[in-house]
Enzyme design. Structure first.
Site, PDB file in Angstrom:
ATOM      1  N   GLY A 123      32.762  16.687 139.295  1.00 58.11           N
ATOM      2  CA  GLY A 123      31.925  16.605 138.110  1.00 58.11           C
ATOM      3  C   GLY A 123      32.656  16.839 136.806  1.00 58.11           C
ATOM      4  O   GLY A 123      32.026  16.908 135.745  1.00 58.11           O
ATOM      5  N   VAL A 132      23.475  19.818 127.522  1.00 58.24           N
ATOM      6  CA  VAL A 132      23.629  20.802 126.450  1.00 58.24           C
ATOM      7  C   VAL A 132      22.284  21.145 125.824  1.00 58.24           C
ATOM      8  O   VAL A 132      21.944  22.318 125.649  1.00 58.24           O
ATOM      9  CB  VAL A 132      24.604  20.286 125.375  1.00 58.24           C
ATOM     10  CG1 VAL A 132      24.678  21.273 124.207  1.00 58.24           C
ATOM     11  CG2 VAL A 132      25.985  20.074 125.971  1.00 58.24           C
ATOM     12  N   GLY A 133      21.497  20.129 125.489  1.00 58.23           N
ATOM     13  CA  GLY A 133      20.226  20.364 124.816  1.00 58.23           C
ATOM     14  C   GLY A 133      19.280  21.235 125.630  1.00 58.23           C
ATOM     15  O   GLY A 133      18.619  22.140 125.088  1.00 58.23           O
ATOM     16  N   ILE A 192      34.793  27.808 122.558  1.00 54.59           N
ATOM     17  CA  ILE A 192      35.883  28.508 121.876  1.00 54.59           C
ATOM     18  C   ILE A 192      35.613  28.571 120.376  1.00 54.59           C
ATOM     19  O   ILE A 192      35.469  27.531 119.726  1.00 54.59           O
ATOM     20  CB  ILE A 192      37.226  27.797 122.117  1.00 54.59           C
ATOM     21  CG1 ILE A 192      37.499  27.658 123.611  1.00 54.59           C
ATOM     22  CG2 ILE A 192      38.364  28.561 121.441  1.00 54.59           C
ATOM     23  CD1 ILE A 192      38.707  26.788 123.938  1.00 54.59           C
ATOM     24  N   GLY A 202      34.213  23.233 122.892  1.00 51.10           N
ATOM     25  CA  GLY A 202      33.104  23.923 123.522  1.00 51.10           C
ATOM     26  C   GLY A 202      32.829  25.303 122.983  1.00 51.10           C
ATOM     27  O   GLY A 202      32.554  25.493 121.803  1.00 51.10           O
ATOM     28  N   LYS A 242      31.215  15.106 117.865  1.00 49.55           N
ATOM     29  CA  LYS A 242      32.602  14.944 117.407  1.00 49.55           C
ATOM     30  C   LYS A 242      32.906  13.534 116.925  1.00 49.55           C
ATOM     31  O   LYS A 242      33.625  13.348 115.943  1.00 49.55           O
ATOM     32  CB  LYS A 242      33.566  15.334 118.526  1.00 49.55           C
ATOM     33  CG  LYS A 242      33.322  14.609 119.827  1.00 49.55           C
ATOM     34  CD  LYS A 242      34.165  15.147 120.958  1.00 49.55           C
ATOM     35  CE  LYS A 242      33.754  14.563 122.299  1.00 49.55           C
ATOM     36  NZ  LYS A 242      32.443  15.081 122.760  1.00 49.55           N
ATOM     37  N   LYS A 296      38.477  14.979 118.025  1.00 45.77           N
ATOM     38  CA  LYS A 296      38.626  16.416 117.771  1.00 45.77           C
ATOM     39  C   LYS A 296      39.841  16.691 116.885  1.00 45.77           C
ATOM     40  O   LYS A 296      39.793  17.576 116.026  1.00 45.77           O
ATOM     41  CB  LYS A 296      38.735  17.162 119.098  1.00 45.77           C
ATOM     42  CG  LYS A 296      37.472  17.058 119.942  1.00 45.77           C
ATOM     43  CD  LYS A 296      37.675  17.586 121.354  1.00 45.77           C
ATOM     44  CE  LYS A 296      36.411  17.440 122.184  1.00 45.77           C
ATOM     45  NZ  LYS A 296      36.604  17.865 123.588  1.00 45.77           N
TER      46      LYS A 296
END
Length: 449
Positions: A189, A17-18, A138, A136, A107, A207
């Site tokens: 994956g 992500v980073g 959304i 994510g 989270k 979440k």
């Protein structure tokens, strides 16, 4: 007019992500500056392995001293994507103390210590945004705490983990067993080498705590969320679900009690009707179904994980926080004014689908029905099948056919009407003690009706 001095961003973590956040900040720099009203500059990247080559990132920006980075004093926004409780908690707190706002995708930390982090942000007049922490790409957090701020949310029902949805969807569509579907998810994956956080519901529970807190203006911690994993779901469960016109999903369910004085949050596998919008969510996608007084029913759908989708949510928060920074303002903070009671799972009203292995002899149905009646649980439907001794074949018993033949085994499937979960679980425990019940093969809640 655009301000020429750039807003400086510190990035904590440069994994999947980073690194995508850094890439988008570079490739979309002009667009981001136009949308914000000032340029944004990546001022430092804190990592654990500095020797690793990171394409597109100036090596001079890379540091292993995350604490020094967030305490620099010239940092406007800290983006935290390292995950976990520590050192993330200490770094975020230090960022607030030294004048930076924070965008986080963490989270687990927000579910455990969200109230303390919000308090620290408020104390120092800074923002805490975390759209990427749930589902994510959304847009979900902001609609709940801003777009629906004038409405009363009654229920949030969602698929918030892509790994588990992929596995269950594969079991449903191909008839595969749990392990076979998990192996495919790992090969593609979608599942980690250690999938425990996903398949045992820990990820979804964090979440659910965040969603419940925002939706009901009440502090809900991770410990308040009832959690059950999906590792015991079988191909036979899917066959039973199909016979009912249902499928099976791992759901995060947050709901307000009928009298409006309490809330519950839970994560567990459940059967849902094929007619429900969540039933059609396939593969590794996420979807969240929201029910409110004025807006009615809303569904938010899209990719719930991955570098690019999660980075999209992070960058959306970054733009919002930078705009606030330029305007000398802050966005919405914690809203916990309602302070509703968080009820235990036993007070949830739900339905059960129960599969029993029973002795194939007269009187079994009557004994089972008596147990349900003694616990105040009403039976909706009963389906019984007799197995021919030695053949393993199941033969359906017709209503009024005189009951099962003695000497063999039978499968008894009971679907209840709605009742308190405590009453339903008490019924199951009593059934286990009957001499005529050889075993409880499966228990599944039925939702979405």
């Amino acid at each position: 007019m655009m301000r020429t001095r750039p807003l400086k961003v510190a990035l904590l973590g440069c994994g999947v992500v980073g690194s995508e956040v850094a890439r988008i900040m570079t490739t979309h720099a002009d667009d981001l500056a136009a949308r914000i009203g000032a340029p944004v500059e990546l001022a430092g990247v804190a990592v654990r392995r500095p020797a690793k080559v990171r394409e597109g990132i100036d090596p001079s920006l890379v540091t292993t001293d995350a604490t020094a980075l967030v305490k620099r004093g010239d940092i406007d926004v800290v983006v935290e994507v390292i995950g976990g409780i520590e050192p993330a908690r200490s770094l975020i707190t230090a960022a607030f103390e030294h004048g930076a706002s924070v965008v986080s995708a963490n989270k687990a930390l927000l579910a455990q210590d969200g109230a303390a982090l919000h308090a620290a942000a408020e104390e120092h007049g800074r923002d805490l945004y975390y759209e990427a922490a749930v589902a994510g790409a959304i847009p979900l957090i902001r609609p709940l705490r801003e777009s629906l701020a004038g409405d009363k949310v009654n229920r949030v029902l969602g698929i918030v983990n892509g790994t588990t949805n992929f596995i269950l969807d594969k079991m449903d569509s191909t008839g595969a067993g749990y392990q076979e579907a998990l192996d495919e998810a790992t090969a593609l994956g979608y599942a980690e080498a250690d999938p425990t956080a996903d398949v045992e519901g820990f990820d979804a529970a964090a979440k659910a705590a965040i969603l419940a807190g925002i939706a009901f203006h009440t502090r809900v911690r991770l410990d308040d969320v009832h959690r059950e994993g999906m590792t015991e779901v079988t191909a036979a469960d899917f066959r039973s679900a199909k016979e009912m016109g249902c499928t099976i999903k791992l759901l995060a369910i947050c709901e307000r009690s009928a009298d409006g004085t309490a809330v519950t949050a839970r994560v567990h596998p459940a059967m849902i009707p094929l007619s429900h919008p969540l039933a059609s969510v396939r593969g590794a996608y996420n979807a969240v179904f929201v029910e409110s007084d004025a807006a009615g029913q809303l569904m938010f759908y899209g990719p719930g994980a991955g570098g690019s989708p999660t980075a999209s949510a992070v960058l959306g928060d970054l733009v919002a926080v930078c705009r606030n920074r330029l305007n000398g303002a802050t966005g919405p903070g914690e809203s916990a004014y309602a302070d509703l009671t968080v009820s235990p799972m036993g007070e949830v009203v739900t339905r059960y689908h129960i599969s029993l292995d029973v002795a194939d002899k007269p009187g079994v149905l009557a004994q089972v029905a008596t147990v349900f009646a003694e616990h105040g649980v009403s039976i909706d439907t009963v389906r019984q099948q007799s197995r021919n001794p030695g053949s393993g074949d199941a033969v359906a018993i017709e209503q009024g056919g005189g009951g099962p033949r003695e000497g063999g085994e039978a499968s008894l499937v009971v679907v209840t009407h709605r009742a308190f979960d405590a009453s339903l679980s008490g019924t199951v425990e009593a059934l286990r003690k009957l001499d005529t019940v050889r075993g409880v093969a499966s228990i599944m809640r039925v939702e979405g009706e």
